[in-house]
Enzyme design. Sequence first.
Site, PDB file in Angstrom:
ATOM      1  N   TYR A 142      33.853  36.300  52.000  1.00 40.69           N
ATOM      2  CA  TYR A 142      34.731  37.067  51.121  1.00 40.69           C
ATOM      3  C   TYR A 142      33.927  38.238  50.584  1.00 40.69           C
ATOM      4  CZ  TYR A 142      37.573  38.174  46.987  1.00 40.69           C
ATOM      5  OH  TYR A 142      38.335  38.811  46.045  1.00 40.69           O
ATOM      6  N   ASP A 237      26.187  41.435  52.077  1.00 42.06           N
ATOM      7  CA  ASP A 237      26.895  41.346  50.798  1.00 42.06           C
ATOM      8  C   ASP A 237      26.129  40.338  49.951  1.00 42.06           C
ATOM      9  OD1 ASP A 237      28.488  40.664  48.677  1.00 42.06           O
ATOM     10  OD2 ASP A 237      30.340  40.509  49.834  1.00 42.06           O
ATOM     11  N   LYS A 265      27.360  41.334  40.008  1.00 35.56           N
ATOM     12  CA  LYS A 265      27.182  40.137  39.175  1.00 35.56           C
ATOM     13  C   LYS A 265      25.917  40.168  38.303  1.00 35.56           C
ATOM     14  CE  LYS A 265      30.279  37.361  41.947  1.00 35.56           C
ATOM     15  NZ  LYS A 265      31.511  36.897  41.368  1.00 35.56           N
TER      16      LYS A 265
END
Length: 424
Positions: A142, A237, A265
Amino acid sequence: MTTSRQLFEIAKKRIPGGVNSPVRAFRGVGGEPFFVKSASGCRLTTVDDEVLIDFVGTWGPAILGHAAEPVIAAVRETAGRGLSFGTPNPLEIEMAETICRMVPSVQKVRMVNSGTEATMSCIRLARGFTGRSKIIKFEGCYHGHVDSLLVKAGSGALTHGNPDSAGVPEALARLTVTLPFNDPDAIAAAFAANPGEIAAVILEPVPANAGLYLPEPHFLENLRNICTRQGAVLIFDEVMTGFRLARGGAQEIYNITPDLTAMGKVIGGGLPVGAFGGRAEIMDCLSPDGPVYQAGTLSGNPIAMAAGLAQLCEMERTDGWSTLEKTGAAFEAATREVIQGLPLTFQRIGSMFCLYFHEGPVRNLQEAMGSDRVRFGKFFHGCLSDGVYFAPSQFEAGFLCTAHSPADIEQTAKVVQKNLARVF
Ligand code: HOZ
């Protein structure tokens, strides 16, 4: 005081599904979400005055735990000087220098406001740099809710049964080639079938949006080599793994140099931040130096930069990664003891983990899908009632933070044991 149940009823009238991000609606486990009024260390306090040991950590950013003192102090101090300038500010340079120092593959970096923006920009940049259109992604990975990446996606898309989202034009989806993870032959075949057309290969080097599984030996190395040979841009990613699994992320652990890296994050300390960076030659294609456009009013926001820098600085000062490895190892040992003999698979790397309700092995999406989600849902709710909050989906990773103490781990293991006994 309004209860979580009452708040959810009100929320549903004005917010689709009552939430601002789908997994939070608890549809993967049934029931209704709780609302949080405050958080500190590894604990959340709900509006119903329940205190929960938190293994979600705001889905990754809270590596030092919630409301970590150095982060809050930096936010307070910086906020007093203005919230956003829309001009260059010195903290952006400090952040760029810090990222480039910690992640050597990143020679230049641009700040954005979310992980989604970071991956989206990487794809555009790779297409602009190579002049090619197609991209390869992996099933279950994702990369945020980017159109061309919402194909066989993980996380909420998978939890809610629509890994191929409505609203993504077929013409765009056709440019995304999707392959099983950990399958080097599939990669070679995909390049052979699309000669000179693949702009980029994007992946989570440690996929953490279909639970958590690890790259098999040489999988990443093989990918690096084939991208180099084929002139395709290799994009890691590391929005979840970056600055978490190690100072330099998964690429440090596996010793692979991607061309571009998407980050987020942890570098925002809990504020909305993303970043992407990599080889200077590629990054220089970005506007205003190059022809690939990308922009953002709040990008490099001073409060977000200050929060992220404070968190990274504290991680370095205290060698937070060693603490996390110790906590992770203790959590793993305690969990393995209580799951013995049960058809479960526990996987961990550093401070990230997943307990699959499946006897394993789990090396790709197909194997992850074999999990017993009904049983997981019962286990999840049992743990929640006993004060332990795991992610409300079998397909999300768990996160440890430096604030989890040995006593928290011990208490959690008891709760896990009790609730496994209930569901098996
Ligand atoms: N899809 C996100 C985690 N992989 C969840 C984000 C959220 O609900 O906050």
